[in-house]
Design a protein around this motif. Structure first.
Motif, PDB file in Angstrom:
ATOM      1  N   TYR A  29     -60.713  18.792   3.781  1.00  0.00           N
ATOM      2  CA  TYR A  29     -60.494  20.133   3.254  1.00  0.00           C
ATOM      3  C   TYR A  29     -61.525  21.092   3.838  1.00  0.00           C
ATOM      4  CZ  TYR A  29     -56.913  18.707  -0.029  1.00  0.00           C
ATOM      5  OH  TYR A  29     -55.738  18.251  -0.565  1.00  0.00           O
ATOM      6  N   LYS A  66     -51.787  24.603   4.690  1.00  0.00           N
ATOM      7  CA  LYS A  66     -52.177  25.584   3.676  1.00  0.00           C
ATOM      8  C   LYS A  66     -51.444  25.237   2.396  1.00  0.00           C
ATOM      9  CE  LYS A  66     -52.907  28.916   7.339  1.00  0.00           C
ATOM     10  NZ  LYS A  66     -52.528  30.168   7.975  1.00  0.00           N
ATOM     11  N   GLU A  67     -52.162  24.700   1.443  1.00  0.00           N
ATOM     12  CA  GLU A  67     -51.547  24.195   0.219  1.00  0.00           C
ATOM     13  C   GLU A  67     -51.260  25.324  -0.765  1.00  0.00           C
ATOM     14  OE1 GLU A  67     -54.120  21.081  -1.177  1.00  0.00           O
ATOM     15  OE2 GLU A  67     -53.509  19.771   0.475  1.00  0.00           O
ATOM     16  N   PRO A  68     -50.257  25.126  -1.607  1.00  0.00           N
ATOM     17  CA  PRO A  68     -49.921  26.155  -2.603  1.00  0.00           C
ATOM     18  C   PRO A  68     -51.095  26.506  -3.517  1.00  0.00           C
ATOM     19  CG  PRO A  68     -48.217  24.464  -2.527  1.00  0.00           C
ATOM     20  CD  PRO A  68     -49.348  23.989  -1.652  1.00  0.00           C
ATOM     21  N   SER A  69     -52.019  25.583  -3.694  1.00  0.00           N
ATOM     22  CA  SER A  69     -53.194  25.844  -4.535  1.00  0.00           C
ATOM     23  C   SER A  69     -54.169  26.816  -3.878  1.00  0.00           C
ATOM     24  CB  SER A  69     -53.922  24.525  -4.814  1.00  0.00           C
ATOM     25  OG  SER A  69     -54.461  23.996  -3.602  1.00  0.00           O
ATOM     26  N   GLY A  70     -53.978  27.079  -2.580  1.00  0.00           N
ATOM     27  CA  GLY A  70     -54.877  27.979  -1.865  1.00  0.00           C
ATOM     28  C   GLY A  70     -55.850  27.266  -0.946  1.00  0.00           C
ATOM     29  N   ARG A  71     -55.974  25.969  -1.124  1.00  0.00           N
ATOM     30  CA  ARG A  71     -56.893  25.199  -0.273  1.00  0.00           C
ATOM     31  C   ARG A  71     -56.248  24.928   1.074  1.00  0.00           C
ATOM     32  NH1 ARG A  71     -58.808  19.936  -3.108  1.00  0.00           N
ATOM     33  NH2 ARG A  71     -60.665  20.149  -1.839  1.00  0.00           N
ATOM     34  N   TRP A  72     -57.077  24.801   2.089  1.00  0.00           N
ATOM     35  CA  TRP A  72     -56.606  24.450   3.421  1.00  0.00           C
ATOM     36  C   TRP A  72     -57.098  23.053   3.760  1.00  0.00           C
ATOM     37  CZ3 TRP A  72     -57.066  28.871   7.551  1.00  0.00           C
ATOM     38  CH2 TRP A  72     -56.371  29.987   7.102  1.00  0.00           C
TER      39      TRP A  72
END
Length: 103
Positions: A29, A66-72
Motif C-alpha cells: 500500500y 485504486k481501491e474504493p476505500s481511497g487507498r492505493w
C-alpha cells in the motif's frame, strides 16, 4: 529552485521504484511507500507520492490499484523490475544512479 524541485521529483520516483522492488512479489500500500519516502524527505506528502506513482504508472513501471476505500495498492511491472535491476536503460525523469558494475 526549479532544479531542486526536479531533482526531488526524480529522486522520489527512484525511491518509489526501490521500495516497490523490496515489496515484491506481493506489492504494498502507498502508506509504506510514503513512510520510506519520508525517510529521505520528511516533508513528503501523500499527494506528492500519488503524483509520482501516477507518473510511474503512465510509464508502465508500476501498477496501481485504486481501491474504493481511497487507498492505493502499488506493485512493480516487469519493466519496472528491469529498470531497478539495471537490465534495461532508464529514460530521463527518474534519478537512477549510475551502475558502475556494468562498466
Amino acid at each position: 529552485m526549479h532544479n531542486d524541485a526536479k531533482l526531488r521529483r526524480e529522486f522520489l520516483r527512484w525511491i518509489i521504484l526501490l521500495t516497490l522492488n523490496n515489496a515484491r512479489p506481493s506489492g504494498c500500500y502507498e502508506e509504506l511507500v510514503l513512510m520510506t519516502a519520508q525517510g529521505y524527505y520528511q516533508d513528503a506528502t501523500a499527494l506528492e507520492l500519488r503524483r509520482e506513482l501516477d507518473y510511474l504508472f503512465d510509464r508502465k513501471l508500476a501498477e496501481l490499484r485504486k481501491e474504493p476505500s481511497g487507498r492505493w495498492f502499488c506493485d512493480l511491472t516487469r519493466y519496472g523490475v528491469d529498470v531497478v535491476e539495471y537490465t534495461v536503460d532508464c529514460d530521463p525523469g527518474i534519478a537512477r544512479p549510475v551502475n558502475y558494475c556494468h562498466g
